[in-house]
Design a protein around this motif. Sequence first.
Motif, PDB file in Angstrom:
ATOM      1  N   HIS A   1     -19.887  13.707   2.513  1.00  0.00           N
ATOM      2  CA  HIS A   1     -21.186  13.436   2.090  1.00  0.00           C
ATOM      3  C   HIS A   1     -21.160  12.772   1.619  1.00  0.00           C
ATOM      4  O   HIS A   1     -22.598  12.881   0.068  1.00  0.00           O
TER       5      HIS A   1
ATOM      6  N   LYS B   1     -22.839  15.225  13.674  1.00  0.00           N
ATOM      7  CA  LYS B   1     -21.902  14.040  12.868  1.00  0.00           C
ATOM      8  C   LYS B   1     -21.312  15.338  11.751  1.00  0.00           C
ATOM      9  O   LYS B   1     -21.699  15.205  10.026  1.00  0.00           O
TER      10      LYS B   1
ATOM     11  N   GLU C   1     -23.950   4.363  18.426  1.00  0.00           N
ATOM     12  CA  GLU C   1     -23.650   5.414  18.036  1.00  0.00           C
ATOM     13  C   GLU C   1     -24.659   5.313  19.754  1.00  0.00           C
ATOM     14  O   GLU C   1     -24.817   5.340  20.424  1.00  0.00           O
TER      15      GLU C   1
ATOM     16  N   SER D   1     -15.060   8.640  11.173  1.00  0.00           N
ATOM     17  CA  SER D   1     -16.426   7.099  10.939  1.00  0.00           C
ATOM     18  C   SER D   1     -17.623   7.614  10.690  1.00  0.00           C
ATOM     19  O   SER D   1     -18.282   6.146  10.578  1.00  0.00           O
ATOM     20  N   TYR D   2     -17.621   8.453   9.974  1.00  0.00           N
ATOM     21  CA  TYR D   2     -18.791   8.682   8.271  1.00  0.00           C
ATOM     22  C   TYR D   2     -18.604   8.766   7.166  1.00  0.00           C
ATOM     23  O   TYR D   2     -19.427   9.384   6.301  1.00  0.00           O
ATOM     24  N   GLN D   3     -16.894   7.949   7.262  1.00  0.00           N
ATOM     25  CA  GLN D   3     -16.718   7.735   6.385  1.00  0.00           C
ATOM     26  C   GLN D   3     -16.442   9.014   5.045  1.00  0.00           C
ATOM     27  O   GLN D   3     -15.912   9.085   3.839  1.00  0.00           O
ATOM     28  N   ASN D   4     -16.521  10.044   5.519  1.00  0.00           N
ATOM     29  CA  ASN D   4     -15.699  12.076   5.458  1.00  0.00           C
ATOM     30  C   ASN D   4     -14.297  10.944   5.726  1.00  0.00           C
ATOM     31  O   ASN D   4     -13.806  10.769   6.293  1.00  0.00           O
TER      32      ASN D   4
END
Length: 459
Positions: free
Chosen positions: A273, A101, A3, A405-408
Amino acid sequence: MVEVKEETIRSTLDKVIRNLQSSESKLVSFTKKMESINPLHFFEAGLHLHMERSFWMSTLDDFTLVGLGNAYTITAESGVSGLDKNWNTVLTNAVIHNPYKVPGTGISAIGGMDFDPEKPRSDLWDAFSKNELRIPIFMLLVNEEASYLTVTVLVTGKDDPDRIDQILTEQEEWLVSYQAKKQQKPTIIDKKEIEPEQWRKLVQQTTSYISESSLEKVVLARELRLTFSEKIGITKALKDLMESQPTSYIFAYEKDQNCFIGATPERLVKVEHNELLSTCLAGTAPRGKTENEDSELGYQLLHDQKNLEEHNFVVQMIRKSIEEFCVDMQIPDKPVLYKLRNLQHLYTPVRGLFQEGYSIFDVIKKLHPTPALGGEPTEEAITYIREYELLDRGWYGAPFGWVDSYQNGEFAVAIRSGLIQGNKASLFAGCGVVKDSDPQAEFEETRIKFLPMLNILGG
């Protein structure tokens, strides 16, 4: 995944490229908040820069992704698990600047997969990989709050950061300022039902097979082939789908002059989330011509024992499939009506808290194919479809969606869809065949399911 904070895209590129060997490569991604951008203008602009385009819209959530160009394509012959592994490998090595994000920002990908990877491919789907996620160069997110633009490029140690920054800046300026011109619907000059008599005979054969086997239901699909007076405008088709299917997922994916496009009401799975949502959409009735007729048809559907049993079977299948990934699952006792323009369905949401250590691909692997698209029992039904169905489904009826890239991410079942190839289009529709099914009635049901795509294309 690295990041990066308080950077410009130029400074990020310079830093990454200076630390690479000449033979090394790395994905670099940069997200910024934008003034309001019309996603359809942005989508059309990509055509003029000769970029392959991808599109995803959840109309109910006011959430739209538009991908232009191809920074990196992830494929996997080994199925969904291979796609998951390769996606994570890409993220591990990427450099990401994203202070927001928000779901759909950072490195995001759109793509789909085959309904049945073991089914021999026909020429119709030659351009499409069996499992594919595309990371666009430009990914626009438009949600109810704002617009975000993520730029992603694959760089090597030999690249010039100034030159890359200049090209990206010029392209971005063109894309965000473009105003799409009004497009007209082309005229259908030929409409061909593909092997209608053979399809009816297959339905009859299937009813007999079900009566003598352990199969309870087999979903059979067929194709309608259209020819138009001129090349089909994808932007116009998307606009019309958005207007005519306000409770659906609108999607498109271009590949080598082909475009898979549709408006599906059926979510497979959504993760946001760390909350998981899947839905059951099984049990179908037409819409009425009057308000009273529509209410009566809906009432009959809500009280039809056969449809309720089939719906509950799918609900329980979803519950069993995702319970290992969730805690605090919530499932309503009864379905409600989910009304579309041409059809109404029985609808039940299934929710849960997503546990760590799993990904959306784990859930896809468990849920696909649903009984609504394959049959019951699933494995035997898929084997039967593979052997006897007249159609190569390709990406039809399979998971299509996006992941970040945040698993959403979110994937829908790609029904109510078609494959556009220049001035031609193949539309796909299926129905569940049981032992008492009438071939002509099933044929008419698929005709109704062609309507969402047929209507917007000018049929």
